[in-house]
Write a protein that holds these residues in place. Structure first.
Motif, PDB file in Angstrom:
ATOM      1  N   GLY A   1      -4.296   6.602  -6.826  1.00 17.47           N
ATOM      2  CA  GLY A   1      -5.168   6.350  -7.960  1.00 17.47           C
ATOM      3  C   GLY A   1      -5.061   4.951  -8.536  1.00 17.47           C
ATOM      4  O   GLY A   1      -5.728   4.641  -9.518  1.00 17.47           O
ATOM      5  N   TRP A   2      -4.239   4.103  -7.899  1.00 15.69           N
ATOM      6  CA  TRP A   2      -4.060   2.725  -8.361  1.00 15.69           C
ATOM      7  C   TRP A   2      -4.351   1.746  -7.238  1.00 15.69           C
ATOM      8  O   TRP A   2      -4.258   2.095  -6.060  1.00 15.69           O
ATOM      9  CB  TRP A   2      -2.634   2.511  -8.870  1.00 15.69           C
ATOM     10  CG  TRP A   2      -2.296   3.301 -10.087  1.00 15.69           C
ATOM     11  CD1 TRP A   2      -1.989   4.634 -10.133  1.00 15.69           C
ATOM     12  CD2 TRP A   2      -2.249   2.832 -11.428  1.00 15.69           C
ATOM     13  NE1 TRP A   2      -1.741   5.018 -11.422  1.00 15.69           N
ATOM     14  CE2 TRP A   2      -1.883   3.929 -12.238  1.00 15.69           C
ATOM     15  CE3 TRP A   2      -2.459   1.580 -12.022  1.00 15.69           C
ATOM     16  CZ2 TRP A   2      -1.744   3.814 -13.620  1.00 15.69           C
ATOM     17  CZ3 TRP A   2      -2.310   1.462 -13.400  1.00 15.69           C
ATOM     18  CH2 TRP A   2      -1.960   2.570 -14.183  1.00 15.69           C
ATOM     19  N   THR A   3      -4.690   0.507  -7.609  1.00 17.36           N
ATOM     20  CA  THR A   3      -5.001  -0.560  -6.654  1.00 17.36           C
ATOM     21  C   THR A   3      -4.126  -1.775  -6.943  1.00 17.36           C
ATOM     22  O   THR A   3      -3.876  -2.108  -8.110  1.00 17.36           O
ATOM     23  CB  THR A   3      -6.482  -0.971  -6.760  1.00 17.36           C
ATOM     24  OG1 THR A   3      -7.302   0.141  -6.392  1.00 17.36           O
ATOM     25  CG2 THR A   3      -6.801  -2.135  -5.828  1.00 17.36           C
TER      26      THR A   3
ATOM     27  N   LYS B   1       0.831  -1.208   0.000  1.00 12.96           N
ATOM     28  CA  LYS B   1       0.000   0.000   0.000  1.00 12.96           C
ATOM     29  C   LYS B   1       0.864   1.256   0.000  1.00 12.96           C
ATOM     30  O   LYS B   1       0.555   2.243  -0.671  1.00 12.96           O
ATOM     31  CB  LYS B   1      -0.914   0.004   1.226  1.00 12.96           C
ATOM     32  CG  LYS B   1      -1.918  -1.122   1.292  1.00 12.96           C
ATOM     33  CD  LYS B   1      -2.721  -1.034   2.591  1.00 12.96           C
ATOM     34  CE  LYS B   1      -3.664  -2.199   2.759  1.00 12.96           C
ATOM     35  NZ  LYS B   1      -4.415  -2.141   4.053  1.00 12.96           N
TER      36      LYS B   1
ATOM     37  N   GLU C   1      -3.780  -1.795 -10.918  1.00 12.18           N
ATOM     38  CA  GLU C   1      -4.873  -1.407 -11.808  1.00 12.18           C
ATOM     39  C   GLU C   1      -5.348  -0.011 -11.436  1.00 12.18           C
ATOM     40  O   GLU C   1      -5.508   0.316 -10.260  1.00 12.18           O
ATOM     41  CB  GLU C   1      -6.038  -2.390 -11.703  1.00 12.18           C
ATOM     42  CG  GLU C   1      -7.185  -2.084 -12.660  1.00 12.18           C
ATOM     43  CD  GLU C   1      -8.292  -3.120 -12.583  1.00 12.18           C
ATOM     44  OE1 GLU C   1      -8.308  -4.024 -13.435  1.00 12.18           O
ATOM     45  OE2 GLU C   1      -9.121  -3.034 -11.649  1.00 12.18           O
ATOM     46  N   LYS C   2      -5.548   0.817 -12.453  1.00 15.43           N
ATOM     47  CA  LYS C   2      -6.022   2.178 -12.235  1.00 15.43           C
ATOM     48  C   LYS C   2      -7.450   2.147 -11.694  1.00 15.43           C
ATOM     49  O   LYS C   2      -8.284   1.347 -12.138  1.00 15.43           O
ATOM     50  CB  LYS C   2      -5.970   2.965 -13.548  1.00 15.43           C
ATOM     51  CG  LYS C   2      -5.784   4.452 -13.383  1.00 15.43           C
ATOM     52  CD  LYS C   2      -5.448   5.098 -14.718  1.00 15.43           C
ATOM     53  CE  LYS C   2      -5.092   6.564 -14.527  1.00 15.43           C
ATOM     54  NZ  LYS C   2      -4.726   7.200 -15.825  1.00 15.43           N
ATOM     55  N   ASN C   3      -7.735   3.025 -10.741  1.00 14.80           N
ATOM     56  CA  ASN C   3      -9.054   3.004 -10.093  1.00 14.80           C
ATOM     57  C   ASN C   3     -10.175   3.442 -11.033  1.00 14.80           C
ATOM     58  O   ASN C   3     -11.323   3.023 -10.863  1.00 14.80           O
ATOM     59  CB  ASN C   3      -9.046   3.903  -8.859  1.00 14.80           C
ATOM     60  CG  ASN C   3      -8.140   3.371  -7.762  1.00 14.80           C
ATOM     61  OD1 ASN C   3      -7.792   2.184  -7.755  1.00 14.80           O
ATOM     62  ND2 ASN C   3      -7.735   4.230  -6.850  1.00 14.80           N
ATOM     63  N   GLN C   4      -9.854   4.271 -12.009  1.00 16.99           N
ATOM     64  CA  GLN C   4     -10.858   4.735 -12.964  1.00 16.99           C
ATOM     65  C   GLN C   4     -10.358   4.510 -14.382  1.00 16.99           C
ATOM     66  O   GLN C   4      -9.162   4.587 -14.652  1.00 16.99           O
ATOM     67  CB  GLN C   4     -11.163   6.228 -12.759  1.00 16.99           C
ATOM     68  CG  GLN C   4     -11.816   6.542 -11.423  1.00 16.99           C
ATOM     69  CD  GLN C   4     -12.162   8.021 -11.283  1.00 16.99           C
ATOM     70  OE1 GLN C   4     -11.555   8.869 -11.930  1.00 16.99           O
ATOM     71  NE2 GLN C   4     -13.134   8.319 -10.447  1.00 16.99           N
TER      72      GLN C   4
ATOM     73  N   ASN D   1     -10.105  -0.759 -17.174  1.00 18.55           N
ATOM     74  CA  ASN D   1      -9.148   0.097 -16.477  1.00 18.55           C
ATOM     75  C   ASN D   1      -7.715  -0.320 -16.815  1.00 18.55           C
ATOM     76  O   ASN D   1      -7.403  -1.508 -16.885  1.00 18.55           O
ATOM     77  CB  ASN D   1      -9.342   0.014 -14.965  1.00 18.55           C
ATOM     78  CG  ASN D   1     -10.738   0.421 -14.528  1.00 18.55           C
ATOM     79  OD1 ASN D   1     -11.699   0.213 -15.263  1.00 18.55           O
ATOM     80  ND2 ASN D   1     -10.862   0.988 -13.352  1.00 18.55           N
TER      81      ASN D   1
END
Length: 229
Positions: free
Chosen positions: A35-37, A29, A59-62, A78
């Protein structure tokens, strides 16, 4: 590899997001950009300094390109990336990244998420590997898997190997090819069948690759245009 997620059964829920999150290590984390997960991660020494480096699939959140499917739901397209962080005395520093990983869903295709039934990323004895799986829920009988093998050398993650394995879900016929980018030799196993005990043969051939393929410049989404396979 340390998986951060568990997979949903693709045969029942192939149209749903394929990852359900479990506990993510705090260090993952901390180094994940805003903005990424984190989808999955692996740890191990990659640059032979006896420190534990980290590789993450993010992976990009949006989405940058919103698309609606025929049923009116949003396409899960995404952007994803593979990021490698070296551990230093000052903390973890980004060493390399690649933003060409295929998304969870693509328009007008029955292809399921290439990460949903794969091993993802692993680190073993200084080698970084990435596996992608290409399972078609309709329109195709073959089930290919691609494995990319990288080693840190000359201040970059050089592609030293590529394995292609596939089998026909009806006949069981297997295709098994392994490419060594250091020797430019291809090993192919002929005659294998998943459903039968068959006599196999090993065939060695040369292949051409003029490009210096690395984790930074490889195109995972269109790999076959980058060398003469």
């Amino acid at each position: 590899m340390q998986k951060i997620t568990h997979k949903i059964n693709i045969f029942l829920f192939g149209s749903l997001p394929v990852f359900c999150f479990a506990q993510i290590p705090d260090i993952y984390k901390q180094i994940t950009p805003v903005g990424w997960t984190v989808l999955s991660g692996a740890q191990g020494d990659l640059n032979k300094d006896s420190k534990n480096d980290i590789a993450l699939i993010l992976e990009k959140n949006q989405t940058d390109h919103p698309v609606l499917k025929d049923d009116g739901t949003a396409l899960h397209n995404n952007q994803r990336k593979l990021a490698v962080f070296f551990k230093t005395a000052q903390g973890y520093k980004l060493a390399a990244e690649n933003r060409t990983l295929p998304p969870a869903e693509q328009p007008n295709t029955c292809l399921l998420d290439p990460l949903s039934e794969s091993e993802g990323i692993t680190i073993h004895k200084g080698i970084l590997s990435l596996e992608l799986s290409y399972f078609m829920a309709c329109g195709g009988w073959e089930w290919p898997r691609h494995t990319y093998i990288f080693r840190w050398q000359n201040q970059q993650f050089a592609l030293i190997g590529f394995d292609y394995y596939s089998f026909h879900r009806a006949s069981g016929e297997e295709t098994n090819k392994s490419y060594n980018f250091s020797t430019k030799k291809r090993k192919e196993i002929l005659g294998a069948n998943m459903f039968e005990n068959t006599q196999t043969q090993t065939k060695w051939t040369d292949f051409k690759s003029t490009a210096n393929l690395t984790l930074q410049n490889i195109n995972f989404d269109d790999f076959y245009t980058q060398f003469n396979y």
